[in-house]
Design an enzyme around this catalytic site. Structure first.
Site, PDB file in Angstrom:
ATOM      1  N   SER A   8       0.866  -1.387   0.032  1.00 36.53           N
ATOM      2  CA  SER A   8      -0.087   0.291   0.067  1.00 36.53           C
ATOM      3  C   SER A   8       1.432   1.081   0.253  1.00 36.53           C
ATOM      4  O   SER A   8       1.822   1.554   1.431  1.00 36.53           O
ATOM      5  CB  SER A   8      -1.017   0.068   1.327  1.00 36.53           C
ATOM      6  N   HIS A  33      -1.037  -1.345  -4.527  1.00 36.13           N
ATOM      7  CA  HIS A  33      -2.410  -0.642  -4.285  1.00 36.13           C
ATOM      8  C   HIS A  33      -2.289   1.051  -3.345  1.00 36.13           C
ATOM      9  O   HIS A  33      -1.766   1.284  -2.549  1.00 36.13           O
ATOM     10  CB  HIS A  33      -2.208  -1.566  -2.809  1.00 36.13           C
ATOM     11  N   ASP A  35      -4.366   3.841  -2.240  1.00 38.04           N
ATOM     12  CA  ASP A  35      -5.786   4.272  -1.333  1.00 38.04           C
ATOM     13  C   ASP A  35      -5.850   5.793  -1.128  1.00 38.04           C
ATOM     14  O   ASP A  35      -5.518   7.018  -1.558  1.00 38.04           O
ATOM     15  CB  ASP A  35      -5.688   4.400  -0.100  1.00 38.04           C
ATOM     16  N   MET A  37      -8.925   8.418  -0.369  1.00 41.17           N
ATOM     17  CA  MET A  37      -9.499   9.187   0.916  1.00 41.17           C
ATOM     18  C   MET A  37      -9.968  10.504   1.048  1.00 41.17           C
ATOM     19  O   MET A  37      -9.172  10.938   0.324  1.00 41.17           O
ATOM     20  CB  MET A  37      -8.876   8.845   2.183  1.00 41.17           C
ATOM     21  N   HIS A  66      -7.964   1.346  -5.010  1.00 39.97           N
ATOM     22  CA  HIS A  66      -8.739   1.272  -3.304  1.00 39.97           C
ATOM     23  C   HIS A  66      -9.305   2.772  -3.662  1.00 39.97           C
ATOM     24  O   HIS A  66      -9.031   3.842  -2.831  1.00 39.97           O
ATOM     25  CB  HIS A  66      -8.891   0.515  -2.251  1.00 39.97           C
ATOM     26  N   MET A  68     -11.697   5.231  -1.656  1.00 39.97           N
ATOM     27  CA  MET A  68     -13.191   5.015  -0.426  1.00 39.97           C
ATOM     28  C   MET A  68     -13.439   6.895  -0.085  1.00 39.97           C
ATOM     29  O   MET A  68     -12.816   7.073   0.784  1.00 39.97           O
ATOM     30  CB  MET A  68     -11.383   4.997   1.142  1.00 39.97           C
ATOM     31  N   MET A 137     -11.892  -5.221   4.429  1.00 40.12           N
ATOM     32  CA  MET A 137     -11.608  -4.564   5.516  1.00 40.12           C
ATOM     33  C   MET A 137     -11.383  -5.548   6.254  1.00 40.12           C
ATOM     34  O   MET A 137     -11.853  -5.174   7.373  1.00 40.12           O
ATOM     35  CB  MET A 137     -11.793  -3.310   5.505  1.00 40.12           C
ATOM     36  N   ASP A 175      -7.361  -6.475   3.138  1.00 40.22           N
ATOM     37  CA  ASP A 175      -6.456  -4.485   3.572  1.00 40.22           C
ATOM     38  C   ASP A 175      -6.753  -4.475   5.062  1.00 40.22           C
ATOM     39  O   ASP A 175      -7.725  -3.940   5.776  1.00 40.22           O
ATOM     40  CB  ASP A 175      -7.453  -4.058   2.541  1.00 40.22           C
TER      41      ASP A 175
HETATM   42  C1  DX5 Z   1      -6.904   1.852   5.244  1.00 41.91           C
HETATM   43  C2  DX5 Z   1      -6.532   1.521   3.611  1.00 41.91           C
HETATM   44  C3  DX5 Z   1      -5.365   0.287   3.724  1.00 41.91           C
HETATM   45  C4  DX5 Z   1      -3.988   0.341   4.464  1.00 41.91           C
HETATM   46  C5  DX5 Z   1      -3.242  -0.293   4.957  1.00 41.91           C
HETATM   47  O1  DX5 Z   1      -8.089   2.096   4.967  1.00 41.91           O
HETATM   48  O2  DX5 Z   1      -7.200   0.644   2.900  1.00 41.91           O
HETATM   49  O3  DX5 Z   1      -5.004   0.224   2.723  1.00 41.91           O
HETATM   50  O4  DX5 Z   1      -3.450   1.399   3.235  1.00 41.91           O
HETATM   51  O5  DX5 Z   1      -2.015  -0.087   5.655  1.00 41.91           O
HETATM   52  P1  DX5 Z   1      -1.483  -0.855   6.931  1.00 41.91           P
HETATM   53  O6  DX5 Z   1      -0.812  -2.875   6.151  1.00 41.91           O
HETATM   54  O7  DX5 Z   1      -0.305  -0.739   7.288  1.00 41.91           O
HETATM   55  O8  DX5 Z   1      -2.363  -1.527   8.134  1.00 41.91           O
HETATM   56 ZN    ZN Z   2      -6.688   0.415   0.551  1.00 39.99          ZN
END
Ligand code: DX5
Ligand code: ZN
Length: 223
Positions: A8, A33, A35, A37, A66, A68, A137, A175
């Site tokens: 990630s 990956h 993310d 947000m 991903h 969010m 998740m 994840d």
């Molecule tokens: C959390 C993200 C994850 C995050 C995982 O909201 O979707 O992808 O980056 O990070 P770790 O592996 O540190 O929990």
């Molecule tokens: Zn993620």
């Protein structure tokens, strides 16, 4: 199928994004990956299109994006143009999930659905055949470095059973809170893709951790 590892990039050093992208290029990782947000669906804001495009420019492996964000259907084409190969949207954020997943596929991406820890697997019963990937998740989304929620093991097994029942080819991605310690139990339960942020980028030697995650084998005892 051998399992996939998706570091990630949320845990990468944004001041050295090209360096960390190269690191993943040279590692045993399979995907990046990514993310996204929006500060509304989750209580954090990460980064947007310009950063994804820069990453894509240097990445030699597929981008697993991903989202969010609320109403993710607004940006399907933009993420395709930014370089996404897999686009995952949250069940909790999508009113017309069936339509959105088909739009993602129509754009030539793999379509993923993510489930928050509170959402039961059976909610996927009527949509599983439209999914290329389900992201379970294993933390509440929003931040890297949180602790793994143990109930995820049960959800992996339930999801695996649903996939088999419906003869779907969808991958199971985990994840949040993935570590070298819990990886074997996750694989044993049925995980196909392991996302790891803090475990990889918090390590002294991220490439070696990626290699260890990649060579993990299913535990013999259930987690
Ligand atoms: C959390 C993200 C994850 C995050 C995982 O909201 O979707 O992808 O980056 O990070 P770790 O592996 O540190 O929990
Ligand atoms: Zn993620």
């Amino acid at each position: 199928m051998a399992h996939l590892i998706a570091p990630s990039m949320l845990s990468a050093d944004f001041g050295n994004l090209q360096r960390d992208t190269e690191l993943v290029n040279q590692s045993n990782a399979d995907w990046f990956h990514v993310d996204i947000m929006d500060g509304v669906f989750v209580p954090n804001i990460s980064f947007g299109f310009p950063v994804v495009k820069s990453l894509y420019k240097h990445a030699q492996k597929p981008l697993d994006v991903h989202l969010m964000i609320v109403q993710p259907e607004r940006y399907i084409k933009e993420f395709k143009d930014a370089g996404a190969a897999v686009l995952t949207i949250h069940l909790e954020a999508s009113t017309h999930l069936h339509r959105s997943l088909n739009q993602i596929r129509k754009e030539g991406m793999k379509a993923g659905v993510a489930l928050n820890p509170h959402s039961p697997v059976h909610l996927l019963e009527d949509i599983i055949t439209e999914c290329d990937l389900v992201c379970l998740m294993s933390v509440n989304p929003g931040f890297g470095g949180q602790s793994f929620i143990e109930h995820t093991y049960d959800k992996i097994r339930q999801l695996k059973a649903l996939i088999n029942k419906k003869q779907s080819h969808c991958l199971i991605e985990i994840d949040g809170g993935v570590t070298l310690e819990n990886a074997p139990s996750l694989l044993e339960a049925g995980a196909d893709v392991l996302v790891a942020g803090n475990t990889v980028f918090g390590a002294e030697d991220p490439k070696s951790v990626i290699a260890q995650l990649k060579s993990s084998s299913p535990a013999h005892t259930k987690g």
